[in-house]
Write a protein that holds these residues in place. Structure first.
Motif, PDB file in Angstrom:
ATOM      1  N   ASN A  18       1.231   2.228  18.340  1.00 47.36           N
ATOM      2  CA  ASN A  18       2.110   1.789  18.117  1.00 47.36           C
ATOM      3  C   ASN A  18       2.447   1.486  16.787  1.00 47.36           C
ATOM      4  OD1 ASN A  18       5.239   1.128  17.875  1.00 47.36           O
ATOM      5  ND2 ASN A  18       4.703  -0.948  18.018  1.00 47.36           N
ATOM      6  N   GLN A  19       1.105   0.512  16.507  1.00 51.40           N
ATOM      7  CA  GLN A  19       1.343   0.369  14.518  1.00 51.40           C
ATOM      8  C   GLN A  19       1.051   1.446  13.491  1.00 51.40           C
ATOM      9  OE1 GLN A  19      -1.263   0.679  12.522  1.00 51.40           O
ATOM     10  NE2 GLN A  19      -0.189  -0.783  10.753  1.00 51.40           N
ATOM     11  N   LYS A  20       0.519   2.724  14.325  1.00 49.36           N
ATOM     12  CA  LYS A  20      -0.038   3.726  13.353  1.00 49.36           C
ATOM     13  C   LYS A  20       0.986   4.819  13.523  1.00 49.36           C
ATOM     14  CE  LYS A  20      -3.989   2.871  12.101  1.00 49.36           C
ATOM     15  NZ  LYS A  20      -4.442   2.522  10.648  1.00 49.36           N
ATOM     16  N   GLY A  21       1.590   4.435  14.878  1.00 48.11           N
ATOM     17  CA  GLY A  21       3.365   5.751  14.741  1.00 48.11           C
ATOM     18  C   GLY A  21       3.349   6.726  14.996  1.00 48.11           C
ATOM     19  N   SER A  22       1.934   6.987  15.913  1.00 40.37           N
ATOM     20  CA  SER A  22       1.522   7.966  16.821  1.00 40.37           C
ATOM     21  C   SER A  22      -0.478   7.792  17.037  1.00 40.37           C
ATOM     22  CB  SER A  22       2.073   9.208  16.152  1.00 40.37           C
ATOM     23  OG  SER A  22       0.753   9.987  14.590  1.00 40.37           O
ATOM     24  N   GLN A  23       0.323   9.098  18.396  1.00 38.48           N
ATOM     25  CA  GLN A  23      -1.365   9.194  19.175  1.00 38.48           C
ATOM     26  C   GLN A  23      -2.508   9.999  18.134  1.00 38.48           C
ATOM     27  OE1 GLN A  23      -2.203   9.109  23.093  1.00 38.48           O
ATOM     28  NE2 GLN A  23      -2.779  11.056  22.802  1.00 38.48           N
ATOM     29  N   ASN A  24      -2.234  10.919  17.221  1.00 36.55           N
ATOM     30  CA  ASN A  24      -2.571  11.796  16.765  1.00 36.55           C
ATOM     31  C   ASN A  24      -3.582  11.069  15.163  1.00 36.55           C
ATOM     32  OD1 ASN A  24      -3.152  13.911  17.872  1.00 36.55           O
ATOM     33  ND2 ASN A  24      -0.777  15.076  17.118  1.00 36.55           N
ATOM     34  N   LYS A  25      -1.868  10.322  14.497  1.00 39.85           N
ATOM     35  CA  LYS A  25      -2.411   9.247  13.085  1.00 39.85           C
ATOM     36  C   LYS A  25      -3.733   7.937  14.059  1.00 39.85           C
ATOM     37  CE  LYS A  25       1.355  10.288  10.815  1.00 39.85           C
ATOM     38  NZ  LYS A  25       3.237   9.905  10.246  1.00 39.85           N
ATOM     39  N   VAL A  33     -13.676   9.357  17.134  1.00 39.96           N
ATOM     40  CA  VAL A  33     -12.437   9.083  18.531  1.00 39.96           C
ATOM     41  C   VAL A  33     -11.700  10.881  18.347  1.00 39.96           C
ATOM     42  CG1 VAL A  33     -10.923   7.644  19.735  1.00 39.96           C
ATOM     43  CG2 VAL A  33     -13.041   6.896  18.648  1.00 39.96           C
ATOM     44  N   SER A  34     -11.258  11.522  19.892  1.00 45.90           N
ATOM     45  CA  SER A  34     -10.292  12.675  19.366  1.00 45.90           C
ATOM     46  C   SER A  34      -9.121  11.825  20.227  1.00 45.90           C
ATOM     47  CB  SER A  34     -11.032  13.721  20.136  1.00 45.90           C
ATOM     48  OG  SER A  34     -11.394  12.857  21.902  1.00 45.90           O
ATOM     49  N   SER A  35      -8.026  12.302  19.288  1.00 47.00           N
ATOM     50  CA  SER A  35      -6.703  12.779  20.386  1.00 47.00           C
ATOM     51  C   SER A  35      -6.228  12.737  21.635  1.00 47.00           C
ATOM     52  CB  SER A  35      -5.922  13.083  19.690  1.00 47.00           C
ATOM     53  OG  SER A  35      -4.602  13.469  20.296  1.00 47.00           O
ATOM     54  N   ALA A  36      -7.834  13.201  22.125  1.00 43.22           N
ATOM     55  CA  ALA A  36      -8.070  13.912  23.784  1.00 43.22           C
ATOM     56  C   ALA A  36      -8.293  12.035  24.680  1.00 43.22           C
ATOM     57  CB  ALA A  36      -8.702  14.651  23.936  1.00 43.22           C
ATOM     58  N   LEU A  37      -9.297  11.637  24.030  1.00 44.74           N
ATOM     59  CA  LEU A  37      -9.631  10.678  24.193  1.00 44.74           C
ATOM     60  C   LEU A  37      -9.141   9.652  24.327  1.00 44.74           C
ATOM     61  CD1 LEU A  37     -12.859   9.042  25.389  1.00 44.74           C
ATOM     62  CD2 LEU A  37     -12.793   8.154  22.818  1.00 44.74           C
ATOM     63  N   LEU A  38      -7.934   9.711  23.392  1.00 42.68           N
ATOM     64  CA  LEU A  38      -7.201   8.318  23.752  1.00 42.68           C
ATOM     65  C   LEU A  38      -6.134   9.066  25.091  1.00 42.68           C
ATOM     66  CD1 LEU A  38      -6.479   7.860  20.631  1.00 42.68           C
ATOM     67  CD2 LEU A  38      -8.468   6.833  20.958  1.00 42.68           C
ATOM     68  N   SER A  39      -5.459   9.627  24.622  1.00 38.82           N
ATOM     69  CA  SER A  39      -5.142  10.157  26.224  1.00 38.82           C
ATOM     70  C   SER A  39      -5.734  10.062  27.669  1.00 38.82           C
ATOM     71  CB  SER A  39      -5.000  11.249  25.988  1.00 38.82           C
ATOM     72  OG  SER A  39      -3.430  12.232  24.928  1.00 38.82           O
ATOM     73  N   GLN A  40      -6.908  10.101  27.462  1.00 38.66           N
ATOM     74  CA  GLN A  40      -7.387   9.664  29.062  1.00 38.66           C
ATOM     75  C   GLN A  40      -7.156   8.122  28.357  1.00 38.66           C
ATOM     76  OE1 GLN A  40     -11.651  11.326  27.548  1.00 38.66           O
ATOM     77  NE2 GLN A  40     -11.226  12.385  29.543  1.00 38.66           N
ATOM     78  N   ILE A  41      -7.651   7.553  28.043  1.00 38.09           N
ATOM     79  CA  ILE A  41      -7.387   6.017  28.339  1.00 38.09           C
ATOM     80  C   ILE A  41      -5.821   5.891  28.896  1.00 38.09           C
ATOM     81  CG2 ILE A  41      -7.375   3.518  26.801  1.00 38.09           C
ATOM     82  CD1 ILE A  41     -10.076   5.135  25.284  1.00 38.09           C
ATOM     83  N   MET A  42      -5.414   6.003  27.530  1.00 34.02           N
ATOM     84  CA  MET A  42      -3.709   5.860  28.340  1.00 34.02           C
ATOM     85  C   MET A  42      -3.301   5.944  28.797  1.00 34.02           C
ATOM     86  SD  MET A  42      -3.042   4.155  25.842  1.00 34.02           S
ATOM     87  CE  MET A  42      -1.593   3.587  25.819  1.00 34.02           C
ATOM     88  N   ASN A  43      -3.722   7.426  29.611  1.00 35.79           N
ATOM     89  CA  ASN A  43      -3.039   7.643  30.752  1.00 35.79           C
ATOM     90  C   ASN A  43      -4.280   7.427  31.854  1.00 35.79           C
ATOM     91  OD1 ASN A  43      -0.816   9.485  29.922  1.00 35.79           O
ATOM     92  ND2 ASN A  43      -2.281  11.320  29.694  1.00 35.79           N
ATOM     93  N   ASN A  44      -4.880   6.248  32.036  1.00 36.32           N
ATOM     94  CA  ASN A  44      -5.655   6.186  33.064  1.00 36.32           C
ATOM     95  C   ASN A  44      -6.942   6.521  33.894  1.00 36.32           C
ATOM     96  OD1 ASN A  44      -4.261   3.113  32.319  1.00 36.32           O
ATOM     97  ND2 ASN A  44      -2.614   4.116  34.089  1.00 36.32           N
ATOM     98  N   ASN A  45      -6.609   7.671  33.281  1.00 30.12           N
ATOM     99  CA  ASN A  45      -7.989   9.059  33.383  1.00 30.12           C
ATOM    100  C   ASN A  45      -9.447   8.497  32.923  1.00 30.12           C
ATOM    101  OD1 ASN A  45      -6.120  10.569  35.161  1.00 30.12           O
ATOM    102  ND2 ASN A  45      -6.327  11.410  32.779  1.00 30.12           N
ATOM    103  N   TRP A  46      -9.870   7.293  33.365  1.00 30.64           N
ATOM    104  CA  TRP A  46     -11.025   6.392  33.063  1.00 30.64           C
ATOM    105  C   TRP A  46     -12.555   6.616  33.712  1.00 30.64           C
ATOM    106  CZ3 TRP A  46      -8.861   1.085  33.055  1.00 30.64           C
ATOM    107  CH2 TRP A  46      -7.850   0.850  32.819  1.00 30.64           C
TER     108      TRP A  46
END
Length: 281
Positions: A18-25, A33-46
């Protein structure tokens, strides 16, 4: 690695994105760290995320599993006041404070709570290109293939497109002259649009004063742009140490006095001494 730790990282990461403005940023501002990894964490695919990667993400977004209660010290309140002023009014300030006074932690907390605020912890080995790389990375901007001039233009363009941006240059005294001159460039191109904070020990103010006396290139310009004044932080006092001790489980007046007297007004030493007192046999 516990599920609680992963949940804590998940919550901290949501704030970071939220502070950075987007997941890609957010991904662009993290190393390895890739955007795909952040998606996994945020979507609880751990399931397929390694412990090493969890720790990597946690450390870069400022999460620690070790308990330590932060206290708003006198200097924290002063720093927060000037950071807010600089960001809201596109002001430029320079401040100095002793090592261990909590400057860097104060900056970390401010940046984590405010959008479009970018913190650089400067280093001696930075050249002009590395400085710009670090700034673009903190902004979450892909700089691949850019020249130095293109990187500077991209920084200016991005900051001018944002509302109330702020650049914080911590440990600015470590920058060589050729990189410190970029402060003048950033000021000139972003005046009245972007706040800038220079911070270091008093070595920076002494360096500027000496540079002016020796008529070194750029030093008069730097001094003019910071209003010909350095804001001096007050340092760690007894009340600060008392609040920190109580918040972190040390309440004995005797122990608090011992910790303060042994601390040399250095918050890092306060933390070590609190640990020692709590683990006495």
């Amino acid at each position: 690695m516990t599920t609680d730790f992963k949940k804590q990282v998940h919550e901290k990461l949501a704030l970071f994105i939220n502070q950075k403005g987007s997941q890609n940023k957010a991904a662009n501002s993290l190393n390895g760290v890739s955007s795909a990894l952040l998606s996994q964490i945020m979507n609880n695919n751990w399931e397929n995320i390694s412990e090493t990667m969890w720790r990597n993400v946690a450390s870069q977004i400022g999460h620690s599993s070790k308990e330590w209660v932060f206290v708003e010290t006198t200097d924290f309140k002063i720093i927060s006041k000037f950071l807010t002023d600089a960001q809201q009014n596109a002001n430029v300030f320079a401040m100095t404070g002793d090592a261990g006074s909590g400057k860097s932690k104060s900056f970390d907390l401010y940046v984590s709570d405010n959008k479009n605020a970018y913190l650089l912890s400067c280093a001696e080995y930075w050249n002009r290109k590395e400085f710009l790389v670090q700034l673009l990375t903190s902004m979450g901007v892909d700089y691949s293939g850019f020249t130095v001039a293109e990187m500077m233009n991209e920084i200016v363009k991005k900051l001018k497109s944002q509302q109330n941006p702020l650049i914080i240059l911590d440990e600015a005294d470590k920058l060589p002259d050729t990189v410190l001159y970029f402060f003048i460039t950033l000021y000139n191109r972003l005046e009245d649009h972007c706040g800038i904070i220079l911070c270091a020990t008093d070595h920076l103010s002494k360096r500027i004063s000496k540079g002016i006396k020796l008529n070194r290139k750029g030093y008069k310009e730097i001094n003019s742009r910071i209003g010909r004044k350095f804001i001096e932080l007050k340092g760690v006092n007894y009340n600060d140490v008392t609040q920190i001790c109580i918040a972190n489980g040390v309440e004995s007046t005797k122990d608090i006095k011992e910790i303060f007297n042994d601390s040399e007004c250095d918050l890092r030493r306060v933390k070590r001494k609190i640990h020692a007192v709590k683990n006495r046999v």
